[in-house]
Design an enzyme around this catalytic site. Structure first.
Site, mmCIF file in Angstrom:
data_model
loop_
_atom_site.group_PDB
_atom_site.id
_atom_site.type_symbol
_atom_site.label_atom_id
_atom_site.label_comp_id
_atom_site.label_asym_id
_atom_site.label_seq_id
_atom_site.Cartn_x
_atom_site.Cartn_y
_atom_site.Cartn_z
ATOM 1 N N HIS A 118 69.954 -29.740 63.573
ATOM 2 C CA HIS A 118 69.524 -28.353 63.421
ATOM 3 C C HIS A 118 68.271 -28.156 64.296
ATOM 4 O O HIS A 118 67.503 -29.092 64.482
ATOM 5 C CB HIS A 118 69.186 -28.150 61.945
ATOM 6 C CG HIS A 118 68.956 -26.740 61.531
ATOM 7 N ND1 HIS A 118 67.770 -26.086 61.757
ATOM 8 C CD2 HIS A 118 69.757 -25.854 60.881
ATOM 9 C CE1 HIS A 118 67.853 -24.859 61.263
ATOM 10 N NE2 HIS A 118 69.045 -24.689 60.726
ATOM 11 N N ASP A 195 66.901 -35.779 57.679
ATOM 12 C CA ASP A 195 66.952 -34.383 57.235
ATOM 13 C C ASP A 195 67.974 -34.295 56.104
ATOM 14 O O ASP A 195 69.176 -34.426 56.337
ATOM 15 C CB ASP A 195 67.341 -33.480 58.407
ATOM 16 C CG ASP A 195 67.448 -32.016 57.994
ATOM 17 O OD1 ASP A 195 67.278 -31.723 56.786
ATOM 18 O OD2 ASP A 195 67.713 -31.174 58.869
ATOM 19 N N GLN A 198 71.116 -30.655 53.927
ATOM 20 C CA GLN A 198 72.513 -30.445 53.527
ATOM 21 C C GLN A 198 73.027 -31.520 52.577
ATOM 22 O O GLN A 198 74.113 -31.374 52.021
ATOM 23 C CB GLN A 198 73.423 -30.387 54.774
ATOM 24 C CG GLN A 198 73.112 -29.268 55.739
ATOM 25 C CD GLN A 198 73.281 -27.885 55.126
ATOM 26 O OE1 GLN A 198 73.962 -27.700 54.118
ATOM 27 N NE2 GLN A 198 72.639 -26.894 55.728
ATOM 28 N N LYS A 221 68.365 -24.267 49.305
ATOM 29 C CA LYS A 221 69.745 -24.717 49.530
ATOM 30 C C LYS A 221 70.283 -25.474 48.319
ATOM 31 O O LYS A 221 71.404 -25.978 48.326
ATOM 32 C CB LYS A 221 69.819 -25.605 50.773
ATOM 33 C CG LYS A 221 69.568 -24.847 52.082
ATOM 34 C CD LYS A 221 69.865 -25.736 53.269
ATOM 35 C CE LYS A 221 69.204 -25.267 54.539
ATOM 36 N NZ LYS A 221 69.831 -24.093 55.149
ATOM 37 N N CYS A 361 72.191 -22.640 64.363
ATOM 38 C CA CYS A 361 70.926 -23.285 64.729
ATOM 39 C C CYS A 361 71.157 -24.672 65.301
ATOM 40 O O CYS A 361 70.378 -25.602 65.045
ATOM 41 C CB CYS A 361 69.962 -23.342 63.548
ATOM 42 S SG CYS A 361 69.486 -21.729 62.956
#
Lengths: 406, 144
Positions: A118, A195, A198, A221, A361
């Site tokens: 991203h 990261d 997600q 999220k 993104c």
């Protein structure tokens, strides 16, 4: 009020009855339990945390620090000193780049970033390397989004200081073997940033067993309000890092010509903190924990498999990434021959189905895949079979609506 | 928003554009980009003796951006740059939701894009060709 762990927990579906919400990778909807917790904070517990010497402020501080403990347990960190609250994953990554990066990266060093990252896990490194004279390198995946241990080993050099990769890509939905990658990095003297934006909402994440040095996530999220997120960092690293933002709440003492900074994690939390958001995040973690990741994954995998197999049957629909539903984790990015993704999204929108279109993104990835943009449906445990059937129904008629014969 | 906002006029101009090709005789050209969408077109105009005698576009984008550019060229070819600007004004008025019945009539097939006024996310797509033409006429075309 007890949770049902279905759409009926989510007031937005009362307000917007025909909505099929399939943009969960962008942000998730909020259950009443989270909304009520935030409201309760502002109604009954609000004061400036970490500051006042009166009962209400102590209450606010407790709420805030209890939330930190909830995050620590949720992510399997050793100490609450390792959990820093930020606005979101983007801010967490910028914190690492500004604080750790500017103290540790110099000309000649290399930072390796996965090509599917991203922009939030790319631009901070692009700027950092430009400013310091270090080199930014990309680890490329195959066309299904897979990164292998061998390709990582080949890409690391004795100058690679940092490797940055998402646990689950927001385009491919593929789960990367972070533990394997962390071991390879550490054997090379390289730190790893994961990261988790997600992955943290969808699968049990344990920072200790993953062996990562830093992990970032966004509260919004994972059912929590916007504006609260976090950073996990190994204590030894965080201790040596300079502050990121300067101001109130992050100091020990300040004189005319200098200051000493507060202990971890407050050193990284300048200004009045988002205690209401942290309370909401705490409620979100409680909600997720009560439902359990076994059940979350069972539901999401079942819906992913259904959507995947139905999409495969429709001519001219191409799914980006792995040819196995199990490798998608609720994220199905796709194209339709001859139909621009913005038109795809508009046709779904006309049926009250929310999906994402664009480059998500991740422009360098789309350049790598040689497709300017794609459409993406992403689901959560509160979606149901009817959502998928309505999505598939529209997808079947899409090309005809755009003037094609079939 | 209605179900069939992608009417026949729009899908037809998207799938079978009349003016999507190179134009070696072009006297001026300009690239227009919607960076958030990735719509990217190059508009070519051949202006001779104060008349837009030919025009074309190339590039890629969503159906609304492509059809809008094609319909625009259909309107302005054979007209003066001043007339083209007039159509541009009318088109912007239509997308702004402020057009009169008579003015809408003047826009001919471009009226098929009237519903974009109700789709804020797509306004930029519809305007891309027109904005590009405006910039082009302000530059080389306007100097003629």
């Amino acid at each position: 009020m007890s949770n049902s762990f279905t759409k009926s927990d989510f007031p937005v579906f009362d307000a917007y009855k025909s909505l099929v919400y399939l943009d969960n990778s962008a942000t998730q909807q909020k259950p009443a339990a989270v909304l009520e917790r935030v409201e309760k904070y502002y109604r009954e517990e609000n004061a400036n945390p970490l500051r006042g010497l009166y009962d209400l402020s102590v209450k606010a501080t407790e709420t805030y620090e209890n939330a930190r403990e909830a995050v620590r347990r949720f992510l399997g960190a050793e100490s609450t000193k390792e959990i820093v609250f930020t606005r979101n994953a983007t801010e967490s990554l910028n914190l690492i780049a500004y604080s750790w990066g500017r103290a540790n990266i110099k000309a000649g060093d290399e930072i390796l970033v996965a090509i599917s990252e991203h922009h939030s896990d790319l631009l901070p490194w692009q700027i950092l390397t430009k400013e310091t004279g270090a080199e930014l390198k990309y680890l490329e995946c195959d066309e299904t989004g897979r990164y292998t241990a061998d390709s990582l080993k080949a890409a690391l050099t004795d100058r690679t200081k940092l490797f940055c990769i998402a646990q689950i890509s927001n385009v491919f939905g593929r789960l990367n073997p972070i533990k394997v990658f962390a071991d390879i990095c550490h054997a090379n003297g390289t730190l790893i940033v994961c990261d988790g934006a997600q992955s943290v909402p969808h699968t049990a994440v344990d920072v200790k067993s993953l062996g990562v040095d830093f992990l970032v996530f966004s509260g919004h999220k994972m059912l929590a309000p916007m504006g609260i997120g976090g950073l996990y960092g190994r204590k030894e690293l965080l201790e040596k890092m300079p502050p990121f933002l300067y101001g109130g709440e992050m100091i020990d003492t300040v004189t005319r010509c200098g200051a000493t900074y507060a202990e971890l994690p407050h050193k990284f939390e300048a200004g009045t903190v988002n205690a209401g958001g942290a309370a909401g995040l705490h409620a979100a973690i409680d909600y997720i924990t009560e439902l359990g990741f076994d059940e979350i994954e069972r539901r999401e995998n079942e819906l992913t498999a259904l959507a995947f197999s139905e999409m495969k049957k429709i001519p001219h629909v191409n799914i980006i990434g792995a040819d196995d539903a199990d490798d998608h984790h609720g994220i199905l990015t796709f194209t339709v021959d001859g139909v621009h993704p913005h038109d795809i999204a508009a046709i779904f929108d006309a049926e009250n189905i929310a999906i994402r279109a664009g480059h998500h993104c991740a422009q360098p990835l789309h350049q790598f895949l040689q497709t300017p943009s794609t459409a993406r449906m992403s689901l959560a445990f509160y979606n149901d079979e009817e959502d998928i059937q309505r999505f598939i129904g529209v997808l079947r008629t899409l090309r005809r609506k755009m003037g094609y014969d079939g | 928003m209605t179900d069939n906002f992608y009417g026949e006029v729009l899908t037809d101009h998207n799938l079978h554009p009349l003016h999507k090709h190179d134009l070696p005789t072009a006297t001026c050209c300009h690239e227009g980009i919607n960076s958030t969408c990735g719509d990217d077109i190059v508009l070519n105009l051949e202006i001779k003796d104060g008349i837009i005698v030919n025009g074309s576009f190339t590039g890629s984008g969503c159906a609304i951006s492509q059809a809008s550019a094609d319909i625009m060229l259909e309107l302005v070819i054979g007209r003066t740059p001043e007339e083209a600007r007039h159509y541009k004004e009318l088109f912007f008025k239509m997308i702004g939701g402020e057009i009169t019945e008579d003015e809408l009539e003047e826009l001919e097939e471009a009226g098929a894009l009237q519903n974009v006024a109700k789709m804020p996310a797509r306004v930029k797509c519809a305007l891309l060709g027109w904005r590009t033409m405006e910039t082009l006429l302000d530059g080389e075309g306007g100097a003629q």
